[in-house]
Design a protein around this motif. Structure first.
Motif, PDB file in Angstrom:
ATOM      1  N   SER A 199       0.828  -1.203   0.000  1.00  0.00           N
ATOM      2  CA  SER A 199       0.000   0.000   0.000  1.00  0.00           C
ATOM      3  C   SER A 199       0.866   1.258   0.000  1.00  0.00           C
ATOM      4  O   SER A 199       0.594   2.208  -0.745  1.00  0.00           O
ATOM      5  CB  SER A 199      -0.922  -0.008   1.223  1.00  0.00           C
ATOM      6  N   SER A 200       1.926   1.272   0.804  1.00  0.00           N
ATOM      7  CA  SER A 200       2.814   2.445   0.863  1.00  0.00           C
ATOM      8  C   SER A 200       3.503   2.680  -0.465  1.00  0.00           C
ATOM      9  O   SER A 200       3.577   3.816  -0.954  1.00  0.00           O
ATOM     10  CB  SER A 200       3.858   2.253   1.970  1.00  0.00           C
ATOM     11  N   ILE A 201       3.981   1.589  -1.072  1.00  0.00           N
ATOM     12  CA  ILE A 201       4.671   1.724  -2.361  1.00  0.00           C
ATOM     13  C   ILE A 201       3.701   2.219  -3.429  1.00  0.00           C
ATOM     14  O   ILE A 201       4.032   3.095  -4.241  1.00  0.00           O
ATOM     15  CB  ILE A 201       5.301   0.384  -2.769  1.00  0.00           C
ATOM     16  N   THR A 202       2.498   1.662  -3.429  1.00  0.00           N
ATOM     17  CA  THR A 202       1.509   2.056  -4.442  1.00  0.00           C
ATOM     18  C   THR A 202       1.156   3.526  -4.341  1.00  0.00           C
ATOM     19  O   THR A 202       1.175   4.262  -5.342  1.00  0.00           O
ATOM     20  CB  THR A 202       0.240   1.209  -4.292  1.00  0.00           C
ATOM     21  N   VAL A 203       0.828   3.981  -3.134  1.00  0.00           N
ATOM     22  CA  VAL A 203       0.426   5.380  -2.944  1.00  0.00           C
ATOM     23  C   VAL A 203       1.566   6.324  -3.300  1.00  0.00           C
ATOM     24  O   VAL A 203       1.378   7.332  -3.989  1.00  0.00           O
ATOM     25  CB  VAL A 203      -0.052   5.608  -1.494  1.00  0.00           C
ATOM     26  N   THR A 204       2.783   6.004  -2.845  1.00  0.00           N
ATOM     27  CA  THR A 204       3.926   6.874  -3.134  1.00  0.00           C
ATOM     28  C   THR A 204       4.221   6.910  -4.624  1.00  0.00           C
ATOM     29  O   THR A 204       4.473   7.971  -5.203  1.00  0.00           O
ATOM     30  CB  THR A 204       5.170   6.394  -2.369  1.00  0.00           C
ATOM     31  N   LEU A 205       4.193   5.746  -5.268  1.00  0.00           N
ATOM     32  CA  LEU A 205       4.484   5.674  -6.698  1.00  0.00           C
ATOM     33  C   LEU A 205       3.456   6.452  -7.509  1.00  0.00           C
ATOM     34  O   LEU A 205       3.816   7.235  -8.408  1.00  0.00           O
ATOM     35  CB  LEU A 205       4.513   4.213  -7.145  1.00  0.00           C
ATOM     36  N   ILE A 206       2.174   6.265  -7.202  1.00  0.00           N
ATOM     37  CA  ILE A 206       1.127   6.967  -7.946  1.00  0.00           C
ATOM     38  C   ILE A 206       1.226   8.477  -7.718  1.00  0.00           C
ATOM     39  O   ILE A 206       1.072   9.272  -8.659  1.00  0.00           O
ATOM     40  CB  ILE A 206      -0.263   6.438  -7.555  1.00  0.00           C
ATOM     41  N   ALA A 207       1.461   8.884  -6.480  1.00  0.00           N
ATOM     42  CA  ALA A 207       1.608  10.316  -6.208  1.00  0.00           C
ATOM     43  C   ALA A 207       2.751  10.915  -7.014  1.00  0.00           C
ATOM     44  O   ALA A 207       2.635  12.021  -7.551  1.00  0.00           O
ATOM     45  CB  ALA A 207       1.831  10.548  -4.711  1.00  0.00           C
ATOM     46  N   GLN A 208       3.858  10.171  -7.130  1.00  0.00           N
ATOM     47  CA  GLN A 208       5.005  10.650  -7.911  1.00  0.00           C
ATOM     48  C   GLN A 208       4.669  10.718  -9.396  1.00  0.00           C
ATOM     49  O   GLN A 208       4.981  11.704 -10.071  1.00  0.00           O
ATOM     50  CB  GLN A 208       6.196   9.723  -7.692  1.00  0.00           C
ATOM     51  N   LEU A 209       4.035   9.667  -9.904  1.00  0.00           N
ATOM     52  CA  LEU A 209       3.719   9.622 -11.333  1.00  0.00           C
ATOM     53  C   LEU A 209       2.694  10.694 -11.716  1.00  0.00           C
ATOM     54  O   LEU A 209       2.799  11.313 -12.781  1.00  0.00           O
ATOM     55  CB  LEU A 209       3.183   8.234 -11.703  1.00  0.00           C
ATOM     56  N   VAL A 210       1.708  10.908 -10.862  1.00  0.00           N
ATOM     57  CA  VAL A 210       0.656  11.878 -11.181  1.00  0.00           C
ATOM     58  C   VAL A 210       1.188  13.305 -11.088  1.00  0.00           C
ATOM     59  O   VAL A 210       0.836  14.163 -11.909  1.00  0.00           O
ATOM     60  CB  VAL A 210      -0.555  11.677 -10.253  1.00  0.00           C
ATOM     61  N   SER A 211       2.018  13.581 -10.106  1.00  0.00           N
ATOM     62  CA  SER A 211       2.523  14.949  -9.931  1.00  0.00           C
ATOM     63  C   SER A 211       3.671  15.274 -10.879  1.00  0.00           C
ATOM     64  O   SER A 211       4.018  16.452 -11.037  1.00  0.00           O
ATOM     65  CB  SER A 211       2.995  15.156  -8.490  1.00  0.00           C
ATOM     66  N   PHE A 212       4.242  14.267 -11.528  1.00  0.00           N
ATOM     67  CA  PHE A 212       5.426  14.478 -12.373  1.00  0.00           C
ATOM     68  C   PHE A 212       5.236  15.546 -13.454  1.00  0.00           C
ATOM     69  O   PHE A 212       6.060  16.455 -13.578  1.00  0.00           O
ATOM     70  CB  PHE A 212       5.844  13.141 -12.993  1.00  0.00           C
ATOM     71  N   PRO A 213       4.163  15.507 -14.281  1.00  0.00           N
ATOM     72  CA  PRO A 213       4.037  16.526 -15.339  1.00  0.00           C
ATOM     73  C   PRO A 213       3.992  17.954 -14.812  1.00  0.00           C
ATOM     74  O   PRO A 213       4.618  18.849 -15.377  1.00  0.00           O
ATOM     75  CB  PRO A 213       2.736  16.145 -16.053  1.00  0.00           C
ATOM     76  N   LEU A 214       3.237  18.175 -13.734  1.00  0.00           N
ATOM     77  CA  LEU A 214       3.157  19.526 -13.192  1.00  0.00           C
ATOM     78  C   LEU A 214       4.472  19.931 -12.526  1.00  0.00           C
ATOM     79  O   LEU A 214       4.856  21.104 -12.548  1.00  0.00           O
ATOM     80  CB  LEU A 214       2.012  19.629 -12.195  1.00  0.00           C
ATOM     81  N   THR A 215       5.161  18.960 -11.940  1.00  0.00           N
ATOM     82  CA  THR A 215       6.449  19.261 -11.319  1.00  0.00           C
ATOM     83  C   THR A 215       7.443  19.765 -12.347  1.00  0.00           C
ATOM     84  O   THR A 215       8.120  20.777 -12.147  1.00  0.00           O
ATOM     85  CB  THR A 215       7.011  18.012 -10.613  1.00  0.00           C
ATOM     86  N   VAL A 216       7.534  19.068 -13.480  1.00  0.00           N
ATOM     87  CA  VAL A 216       8.504  19.499 -14.494  1.00  0.00           C
ATOM     88  C   VAL A 216       8.013  20.746 -15.223  1.00  0.00           C
ATOM     89  O   VAL A 216       8.822  21.535 -15.722  1.00  0.00           O
ATOM     90  CB  VAL A 216       8.801  18.361 -15.496  1.00  0.00           C
ATOM     91  N   TYR A 217       6.693  20.949 -15.291  1.00  0.00           N
ATOM     92  CA  TYR A 217       6.179  22.144 -15.957  1.00  0.00           C
ATOM     93  C   TYR A 217       6.524  23.404 -15.168  1.00  0.00           C
ATOM     94  O   TYR A 217       6.959  24.410 -15.743  1.00  0.00           O
ATOM     95  CB  TYR A 217       4.667  22.036 -16.136  1.00  0.00           C
ATOM     96  N   TYR A 218       6.329  23.344 -13.854  1.00  0.00           N
ATOM     97  CA  TYR A 218       6.526  24.544 -13.038  1.00  0.00           C
ATOM     98  C   TYR A 218       7.941  24.666 -12.478  1.00  0.00           C
ATOM     99  O   TYR A 218       8.444  25.778 -12.312  1.00  0.00           O
ATOM    100  CB  TYR A 218       5.531  24.569 -11.876  1.00  0.00           C
ATOM    101  N   PHE A 219       8.584  23.538 -12.182  1.00  0.00           N
ATOM    102  CA  PHE A 219       9.884  23.593 -11.502  1.00  0.00           C
ATOM    103  C   PHE A 219      11.037  23.093 -12.368  1.00  0.00           C
ATOM    104  O   PHE A 219      12.198  23.234 -12.004  1.00  0.00           O
ATOM    105  CB  PHE A 219       9.821  22.804 -10.190  1.00  0.00           C
TER     106      PHE A 219
END
Length: 908
Positions: free
Chosen positions: A425-445
């Protein structure tokens, strides 16, 4: 049938708001028409009812109109009120009366707050000074009982001005004693301020931060700048009003922050204030930088996790106190807004608070149990209240990550089914949070750390479930048991030290930090579609592989039918059934491979910058009063010439030093390089050691890989210069002292011919220390795609004469014409002599100078000589960034930051 109508309605509302934001006029109408057509096709295909399609179409259209209506009302009334055009009103002095509408923030010698206007006096009425006006105002309030924020009292400033408009006030304190005066100003005070009215600056570079556009989303159109606390006269409100709640909330947050300062040492105090109560202004900049590089800044902002812990603790305590379920839910529902206010009420905490309140209300009433509908309701409420939330980075990340966890987690969870439940569960939540936030992270930062997943997996639970509770407990104990609070704070500081050490150690692996150009909206949408397709096909494949394999008349487990030595599954079942299972596995496997390949190709295209098609570019960046030029060759070698630098006049008193002062390298230059997808600089050329050329390179060397640093072969007697060279050595950057006669060829169509400084004497072993660096500036001629460009640093006329003499001794009477001359020393009168212009005959001249600089650059005599020489002139102080595109067809296209394009060989 649509099982989530509220979610679909909200999606249509978001689409309409986005259309209103991105388009206007006929383009907006066309985009709405396309969306309505898609809805009609959906209804015609039987996906939804026509009535539902009509409601969704109405939502989309209403959202677009709502955005346009908000934009139409979001204009300044000051020009009309004062009878001057916007340009004429800029940089004029006024006296403004209003109510402080935001927390008052003090950083070093600067105080900031937002003023909601009641009345205003322009230039024609300066005779009324602020103190006299405030005396009238106070007397009138004492007689009439006027409330702050209400109608202007008789005898105060005329309210014929733009009542209700907000302006951002910036006060520069003149003495340390004024800090205590400014500390008395609070939200809700009625004040008069005398200062200079200034338009907020726009983006001076392509893709740079546009402060004016940002303030417009806050409904602010003007800055009011002044010096000294004496120009502000504040009167507290005399009676209670609704805004007093926010005033009390500011005071409570300030009290909590002061308690944190008492319990914790720095940098722990600023860190814990951000972690526990959402006060981020006191966070140590270096700590923030370390967390940001690993994608951990979300820990430092109050988010849904904080609200979930808060709600869970309250419900637990209330149930332990024998409250009924209904009463516990009601009390918790009423306490959530209190926590939201105390935490700063940012978009992410408002989203989490709204979701919690809706969920609690739904649990109380037994309605709306679906998480996506709750999320949709929260987004809809926020966007109806303020459509500009759509442009907030915090809003976008908060809702996208939350929605992504709901959508993608069920798809990814089976992939880790063999692991223990808590770990999977921890790996899944962390991985999905990273994958979902990735486009906005690279767009803004514009950067992403490959170690971010591991850091989040290990540190987020550690901080959330250990450090956060300890910090909260220390804060609660601070007023009732000082010794216990200090002990708890000590344990928290020990854990913080472990956290800081771990973050710094992981950040030491700089190769794991990837720099990304800001992707397009289409790229982001394709990413989410392909990610969903990949996870969906992997889930289907895993489910197919582990599905129970029974015949219609079979009741035995599969393991009994596949004993060792037997034919296994193939012998246990008829061939057609077995072949169908294998075919399904192969089909889902092929689909997964296809999605993975498409996603990999998309990431590859996003990581590598756009090809220039055998063209080179030269960008004269606007870094204020300084030089910085980015050269990209046709084969995409990147060369940075100088880095600008914030010039500081004298040593500041300690009380004036700000926590995060503006530094052009960190705040302007490095973000621009990353935003343009430059992963590595092949060379940095430091023309000389003056601060306005060298200062910004410190941030560049610290934040980006650099292959080589070329300098003038001298040392400057300055601490920043020594620090820069030591940083280069520590980073493994190769150092080269260039001199006259050297040539650098980064690719086959590009050459740099160095014309200055003179070679060092053969007997000289050590680099000389030179105080006057201008004469020793690196001068070089760039040949690219058959065109020539001359770069001159801050060279003086003496160096110009020596270069001409050396060329004439070599039999060269004239070196020109050159296509573009970078005018030396920002257009100072000490360079760019008539002989120099006659020798080079530049067709175009570019001058890098700061807006309204104190030196009077460029000099009128230099401008006159350039005009007489027939050179077209571009200036960064007038035009912002100046870009040149050097095509293979031997033409130059000029582009300035007003989005005007000058084509062919010579601009107008």
């Amino acid at each position: 049938m649509n099982r989530r109508p509220l979610l679909s309605f909200t999606i249509c509302w978001v689409a309409g708001s986005a259309a209103g934001c991105l388009f206007d006029g006929y383009r907006l109408l066309a985009s709405i028409a396309v969306c309505l057509l898609l809805l009609a096709l959906w209804a015609a295909g039987g996906g939804i009812r026509w009535k539902t399609a009509a409601v969704f179409g109405l939502a989309l259209t209403a959202a677009a109109l709502h955005w346009e209506w908000t934009e139409a009302r979001n204009v300044s009334l000051l020009p009309e009120a004062l009878g001057k055009p916007e340009a004429g009103l800029n940089e004029t002095y006024i006296t403004a009366e209003g109510v402080i509408a935001s927390p008052v923030e003090q950083d070093g010698d600067r105080v900031d707050f937002t003023l909601k206007l009641i009345g205003i006096i322009g230039d024609g009425q300066e005779g009324k000074d602020a103190e006299a006006t405030a005396a009238k105002m106070q007397a009138a309030e004492s007689v009439n009982g006027s409330e702050a924020g209400g109608p202007a009292a008789e005898g105060s400033l005329a309210a014929a001005g733009p009542a209700g408009e907000q302006i951002a006030v910036q006060i520069k304190l003149q003495a340390e004693s004024e800090i205590m005066v400014a500390a008395q100003w609070q939200r809700g005070d009625r004040v008069t301020v005398r200062g200079e009215l200034v338009l907020p600056p726009v983006a001076r570079n392509f893709g740079g931060f546009d402060y004016r556009a940002y303030l417009q989303t806050q409904r602010i159109h003007w800055l009011l700048k002044g010096e000294g606390a004496a120009i502000v006269t504040a009167v507290p409100p005399v009676s209670w009003q609704l805004s007093s709640i926010l005033r009390w909330n500011d005071a409570a947050r300030a009290t909590l922050g002061a308690e944190m300062d008492r319990l914790f040492q720095e940098p722990h105090a600023g860190y814990m204030k951000g972690l526990v109560i959402g006060i981020q202004g006191d966070l140590d900049p270096e700590t923030f930088k370390q967390f940001s590089q690993l994608g951990l800044t979300h820990i430092l902002a109050i988010s849904g996790m904080h609200v979930a812990v808060y709600v869970g603790v309250i419900l637990f305590l209330l149930r332990r106190l024998q409250f009924t379920r209904e009463t516990a839910l009601t009390v918790t529902l009423l306490l959530v807004p209190v926590y939201v206010l105390l935490s700063g009420a940012g978009p992410s905490i408002v989203r989490a608070g709204l979701m919690s309140m809706i969920a609690l209300l739904a649990a109380r009433l037994g309605l709306l149990k679906d998480g996506m509908n709750i999320l949709a309701a929260s987004a809809l409420i926020m966007l109806v209240w303020n459509p500009y939330f759509l442009l907030s980075v915090s809003f976008q990340l908060s809702f996208l990550v939350t929605a992504g966890l709901m959508v993608y987690t069920p798809l990814a969870a089976p992939l880790f089914g063999r692991l223990p439940k808590w770990l999977g569960s921890s790996i899944t939540v962390t991985l999905i949070a990273q994958l979902v936030s990735f486009p906005l992270t690279v767009y803004y930062f514009n950067q992403f750390s490959l170690l971010s997943f591991i850091a989040n997996l290990l540190l987020v639970p550690f901080i959330t479930f250990l450090v956060l509770p300890l910090g909260t407990l220390a804060l609660l104990l601070g007023r009732i048991w000082d010794a216990g609070a200090s002990g708890v704070a000590g344990v928290a500081e020990l854990l913080n030290n472990w956290t800081f050490a771990a973050v710094e150690w992981v950040n030491g692996f700089t190769a794991g930090v990837l720099i990304w150009a800001s992707p397009s909206l289409l790229w982001i949408c394709l990413y989410y579609v392909l990610l969903y397709g990949l996870l969906y096909t992997l889930k289907r494949r895993r489910e197919a592989g582990f599905a129970p394999q029974y015949m219609e008349d079979e009741t035995r487990p599969l393991a009994e039918l596949a004993q060792p030595g037997a034919g296994g599954v193939r012998d246990a079942f008829p061939y057609p059934y077995y072949a169908g299972v294998q075919s399904g596995l192969r089909g889902s496997g092929y689909a997964a491979i296809l999605c993975a390949a498409a996603l990999a190709l998309l990431l590859y295209k996003g990581y590598y910058t756009e090809q220039l098609n055998d063209a080179g570019t030269i960008s004269f960046l606007d870094v204020g009063q300084g030089d910085s030029i980015l050269i990209t060759t046709p084969e995409e070698a990147h060369i940075l010439v100088d880095g600008g630098g914030t010039v500081s006049f004298g040593n500041k008193e300690e009380w004036r030093i700000r926590r995060s002062p503006f530094e052009v390298g960190a705040k302007t230059l490095l973000p621009l390089l990353k935003q343009r997808g430059i992963h590595r600089l092949d060379a940095v050329i430091l023309t000389h050691g003056d601060q306005d050329h060298m200062g910004g390179l410190q941030a560049v060397l610290e934040g980006m890989p650099v292959s080589a640093l070329l300098f003038n072969g001298t040392l400057a007697d300055a601490g920043p210069y020594t620090k820069l060279m030591n940083t280069a050595l520590a980073k493994g950057v190769r150092l080269y002292a260039v001199q006259q006669g050297m040539v650098l060829a980064p690719d086959k169509v590009t050459e740099l011919h160095f014309l200055w400084p003179e070679p060092l004497a053969a007997v000289q072993q050590l680099l000389p220390e030179v105080e006057e660096q201008n004469h020793e500036s690196v001068v070089f001629r760039l040949e690219m795609n058959g065109r020539s460009f001359l770069f001159t640093g801050d060279m003086d006329e003496a160096a110009e004469e020596e270069i001409i003499q050396a060329a004439q001794q070599a039999g060269i009477r004239e070196a020109g014409p050159v296509d573009v001359l970078k005018v030396a020393h920002h257009g100072s009168k000490t360079s760019t002599g008539a002989a120099w212009l006659e020798f080079w005959k530049p067709e175009t001249a570019v001058i890098s100078a700061g807006v309204n600089n104190l030196y009077g650059h460029p000099n009128a005599g230099v401008l006159e000589r350039l005009t007489e020489a027939g050179s077209a002139i571009y200036r960064t102080d007038l035009h912002g960034e100046v870009q040149l595109r050097v095509d293979e067809e031997i033409s130059i296209r000029y582009r300035i930051n007003t989005n005007e394009v000058k084509s062919d060989q010579k601009p107008d």
